[in-house]
Design an enzyme around this catalytic site. Structure first.
Site, PDB file in Angstrom:
ATOM      1  N   ASP A   1       2.743   4.356  14.425  1.00 38.76           N
ATOM      2  CA  ASP A   1       2.555   5.415  13.434  1.00 38.76           C
ATOM      3  C   ASP A   1       1.150   5.994  13.542  1.00 38.76           C
ATOM      4  O   ASP A   1       0.966   7.207  13.596  1.00 38.76           O
ATOM      5  CB  ASP A   1       2.729   4.864  12.006  1.00 38.76           C
ATOM      6  CG  ASP A   1       4.191   4.804  11.597  1.00 38.76           C
ATOM      7  OD1 ASP A   1       5.045   5.054  12.467  1.00 38.76           O
ATOM      8  OD2 ASP A   1       4.466   4.510  10.427  1.00 38.76           O
TER       9      ASP A   1
ATOM     10  N   THR B   1       8.716   9.395   7.815  1.00 38.33           N
ATOM     11  CA  THR B   1      10.174   9.267   7.863  1.00 38.33           C
ATOM     12  C   THR B   1      10.758   9.037   6.468  1.00 38.33           C
ATOM     13  O   THR B   1      11.782   9.624   6.126  1.00 38.33           O
ATOM     14  CB  THR B   1      10.596   8.107   8.794  1.00 38.33           C
ATOM     15  OG1 THR B   1       9.933   6.914   8.393  1.00 38.33           O
ATOM     16  CG2 THR B   1      10.226   8.402  10.229  1.00 38.33           C
ATOM     17  N   THR B   2      10.081   8.207   5.676  1.00 36.16           N
ATOM     18  CA  THR B   2      10.580   7.959   4.326  1.00 36.16           C
ATOM     19  C   THR B   2      10.520   9.254   3.514  1.00 36.16           C
ATOM     20  O   THR B   2      11.474   9.618   2.818  1.00 36.16           O
ATOM     21  CB  THR B   2       9.736   6.870   3.636  1.00 36.16           C
ATOM     22  OG1 THR B   2       9.541   5.799   4.564  1.00 36.16           O
ATOM     23  CG2 THR B   2      10.407   6.337   2.397  1.00 36.16           C
TER      24      THR B   2
ATOM     25  N   ASP C   1       8.954   0.601   7.155  1.00 35.80           N
ATOM     26  CA  ASP C   1       9.080   1.816   7.929  1.00 35.80           C
ATOM     27  C   ASP C   1      10.466   2.426   7.752  1.00 35.80           C
ATOM     28  O   ASP C   1      11.469   1.818   8.120  1.00 35.80           O
ATOM     29  CB  ASP C   1       8.848   1.430   9.394  1.00 35.80           C
ATOM     30  CG  ASP C   1       8.566   2.631  10.235  1.00 35.80           C
ATOM     31  OD1 ASP C   1       7.803   3.497   9.785  1.00 35.80           O
ATOM     32  OD2 ASP C   1       9.118   2.722  11.347  1.00 35.80           O
TER      33      ASP C   1
HETATM   34  P1  ADP Z   1       6.443   7.674   5.298  1.00 33.46           P
HETATM   35  O1  ADP Z   1       7.496   6.899   6.038  1.00 33.46           O
HETATM   36  O2  ADP Z   1       6.988   8.898   4.687  1.00 33.46           O
HETATM   37  O3  ADP Z   1       5.221   7.893   6.090  1.00 33.46           O
HETATM   38  P2  ADP Z   1       4.856   5.847   3.768  1.00 33.46           P
HETATM   39  O4  ADP Z   1       5.343   4.609   3.117  1.00 33.46           O
HETATM   40  O5  ADP Z   1       4.007   5.712   4.955  1.00 33.46           O
HETATM   41  O6  ADP Z   1       6.101   6.752   4.064  1.00 33.46           O
HETATM   42  O7  ADP Z   1       4.072   6.662   2.652  1.00 33.46           O
HETATM   43  C1  ADP Z   1       3.509   7.895   2.907  1.00 33.46           C
HETATM   44  C2  ADP Z   1       3.020   8.530   1.633  1.00 33.46           C
HETATM   45  O8  ADP Z   1       1.964   7.757   1.059  1.00 33.46           O
HETATM   46  C3  ADP Z   1       2.445   9.902   1.899  1.00 33.46           C
HETATM   47  O9  ADP Z   1       2.872  10.779   0.898  1.00 33.46           O
HETATM   48  C4  ADP Z   1       0.955   9.663   1.821  1.00 33.46           C
HETATM   49  O10 ADP Z   1       0.251  10.822   1.449  1.00 33.46           O
HETATM   50  C5  ADP Z   1       0.886   8.607   0.764  1.00 33.46           C
HETATM   51  N1  ADP Z   1      -0.372   7.848   0.824  1.00 33.46           N
HETATM   52  C6  ADP Z   1      -0.908   7.193   1.854  1.00 33.46           C
HETATM   53  N2  ADP Z   1      -2.089   6.618   1.517  1.00 33.46           N
HETATM   54  C7  ADP Z   1      -2.296   6.931   0.224  1.00 33.46           C
HETATM   55  C8  ADP Z   1      -3.334   6.637  -0.719  1.00 33.46           C
HETATM   56  N3  ADP Z   1      -4.385   5.902  -0.396  1.00 33.46           N
HETATM   57  N4  ADP Z   1      -3.213   7.129  -1.963  1.00 33.46           N
HETATM   58  C9  ADP Z   1      -2.136   7.853  -2.310  1.00 33.46           C
HETATM   59  N5  ADP Z   1      -1.136   8.159  -1.482  1.00 33.46           N
HETATM   60  C10 ADP Z   1      -1.201   7.708  -0.232  1.00 33.46           C
HETATM   61 MG    MG Z   2       3.838   6.541   6.807  1.00 26.41          MG
END
Ligand code: ADP
Ligand code: MG
Length: 549
Positions: free
Chosen positions: A394, A97-98, A64
């Site tokens: 989340d 957040t990332t 996270d």
């Molecule tokens: P954040 O802290 O930004 O939420 P995450 O590690 O949760 O970071 O990653 C979020 C990213 O992963 C988003 O761009 C989301 O669209 C992408 N994402 C989530 N699930 C999938 C999936 N099954 N296939 C491709 N991208 C995905």
């Molecule tokens: Mg996320």
């Protein structure tokens, strides 16, 4: 320092460090990029986790963004601004957040190139502002509407938020729980929009069992058992007294000596105490209560009388739990026991004690206020339970904002690519130097699909070319399929996000980048974090860097 008639005038305190011009800018940008680099590898479902060890040796394992940045000690002022971006994103959207931090880092990295080309930071800043506005317009345009009843889509939103967390093996169960919890507490407003108060969802963690045992409880959980085994373990139609008073006889403060000369006197003295406790329990009983939560203690003898009166009692309940109980059951917390009356009682359809792991907990379900739910998290170790909690935070947040805004977009870098495409088109209509900044913004947007591909061990260049091609053809939902290693339709892959996650990430990343860009002078007191000192990329040899005053 300033020269005046040959005598140096010291304006600032000795030891103050000052850094100006490009040196200050590049140093700040380097620090911000370092923060973005720290979280980059965690983005997406195939991102890695980080293990953080604090000075006391406590370990946090997480993926996270905001948790990582909160845990690590960051000194550089510009780097701290990026941490703020993550915090704002977390508060406003609960996810992304990332993404927000990576975006801010990319905006700054590209700004650095432009500054090198002698484009003034204020021009870049205004170009970025224009681009940010346009980007959010594009998001609005490509978003689709959803309603609070669309459980199916809401579940996809929860699953997407959960897919990058280590608890994702249980995302089906956890997403169901999130959607049910949030849609239960969502309140409809006069204008038909919805409002979700997170405080109505209580999260209780209990180490032990497995994640699969995590459950949604319709009501409140108090991590306490009843005080006496003789009390009923289950209460139907519970009438609940909430007291912030002890059911004990106060011991006198001063050492009083009581001289007893006759055995009957001793008896009288003891029975006086007993009578007082009996009267206290009588008061509770007379109010009609069948259940009692006390924020303070309950004497053994009082416990005995309560058990005899078939009242389920819990003692030393946390203040926050008392408040939740009051809100959920409609009861009033009474501070003077003798003032307890029928009108103060709360109501729950069913309350019971249940053994969870080694401890017993009290469940108060079917409360008067139906908008009170709890999630009981289970998991093998403390770290697992904590990461499940973060995943649930989340997923409940994204479901909540999806319900509140009623709009979703597709993820996996699809919306970001669509925005990049629209921005490049738009840039040519703006012209001038700002056009270059808008194009840089478009490139920065593409860092999202690029990073998703990189973290999945895929070739980012091939995939980005393919992605652009699909979007030019009009496939708005084309994104990175991180599992199959190709470009796919993210709607079909069920990668759905609330619009707010994207739009907030764009606006807070832009705000931070613009703010950092506009700084051309850093004046730091001696003891503070020295710019150009420990910061990464300290501007050695850069013009105006690290001047001592
Ligand atoms: P954040 O802290 O930004 O939420 P995450 O590690 O949760 O970071 O990653 C979020 C990213 O992963 C988003 O761009 C989301 O669209 C992408 N994402 C989530 N699930 C999938 C999936 N099954 N296939 C491709 N991208 C995905
Ligand atoms: Mg996320």
């Amino acid at each position: 320092m300033m020269q005046s008639g040959g005598t140096p005038i010291f304006v600032l305190k000795e030891g103050t460090r000052r850094e100006r011009g490009k040196g200050a800018q590049f140093n700040n940008i380097a620090a911000a990029k370092a923060v973005a680099d720290a979280v980059r590898s965690t983005l997406g479902p195939r991102g890695m986790d980080k293990m953080l060890v604090d000075s006391l040796g406590d370990v946090v394992i997480t993926n996270d963004g905001v948790t990582i940045l909160k845990e690590i000690d960051i000194e550089h002022p510009a780097a701290k601004m990026l941490v703020e971006v993550a915090k704002t994103q977390d508060e406003e959207a609960g996810d992304g957040t990332t993404t927000a931090v990576i975006l801010a880092g990319e905006l700054l990295k590209r700004a650095e190139d432009l500054i090198e080309q002698n484009i003034h930071p204020t021009v870049i800043a205004s170009g970025y502002r224009l681009a940010s506005e346009k980007a959010r317009e594009v998001l609005e345009k490509i978003a689709t509407k959803i309603s609070v009843k669309d459980m199916d889509t809401l579940k996809k939103v929860a699953m997407t938020a959960m897919s990058s967390k280590s608890a994702s093996g249980h995302k089906d169960l956890l997403s169901d729980i999130s959607v049910k919890a949030v849609s239960t507490v969502a309140e409809q407003r006069a204008d038909d929009s919805y409002f979700v108060d997170d405080d109505n969802i209580q999260i209780v963690k209990k180490q032990g069992g497995s994640i699969a045992d995590t459950e949604l409880v319709d009501g409140i959980i108090v991590d306490k058992e009843r005080v006496h085994p003789g009390m009923p373990a289950q209460v139907d139609n519970a009438k609940i007294a909430l007291v912030d008073a002890a059911l004990e006889v106060k011991k006198t403060e001063i050492d009083a000596k009581i001289e007893i000369t006759d055995p009957t006197q001793l008896q009288a003295f003891l029975s006086e105490e007993e009578d007082m406790l009996k009267r206290m329990v009588e008061t509770v009983k007379k109010s009609g209560a069948t259940m009692l939560f006390s924020q303070k203690g309950i004497d053994d003898l009082a416990q005995h009388y309560l058990a005899k009166a078939d009242i389920y009692a819990v003692r030393r309940v946390k203040k926050s739990d008392m408040e939740k109980l009051a809100k959920a059951t409609g009861g009033k917390i009474v501070t003077k026991l003798d003032e307890l009356s029928k009108d103060d009682l709360g109501y729950a359809k069913l309350a019971y004690e249940k053994k969870i792991g080694d401890d017993s907990m009290t469940f108060v379900t079917g409360c008067k206020n139906p908008k009170a739910v709890s999630i009981l998290i289970r998991g093998g170790t403390e770290h697992v339970v904590d990461e499940v909690e973060r995943s649930l935070e989340d997923s409940t947040s994204v479901v909540a904002v999806a319900i509140e805004d009623g709009k979703v977009v597709t993820g996996g870098g699809s919306s970001a690519t669509e925005i990049a495409l629209a921005l490049r088109d738009h840039a040519s209509t703006v012209g001038g130097r700002e056009q270059i900044a808008i194009e840089a913004f478009a490139d920065a947007m593409e860092s999202i699909p690029r990073t998703l591909a990189e973290n999945a061990g895929l070739d980012p260049i091939d995939l980005l070319i393919e992605l652009r091609k699909e979007h030019k053809k009009g496939n708005k939902n084309a994104g990175i399929n991180v599992f199959a290693g190709k470009v796919s339709d993210m709607k079909k892959e069920n990668v759905i996000e609330p619009i707010r996650v994207g739009s907030q990430a764009i606006s807070s990343a832009t705000d931070a980048a613009v703010m950092i860009l506009r700084i051309d002078d850093v004046i730091a007191a001696k003891s503070g974090g020295a710019p150009g000192g420990k910061g990464p990329g300290a501007g050695e040899g850069d013009e105006g860097a690290g001047e001592d005053f």
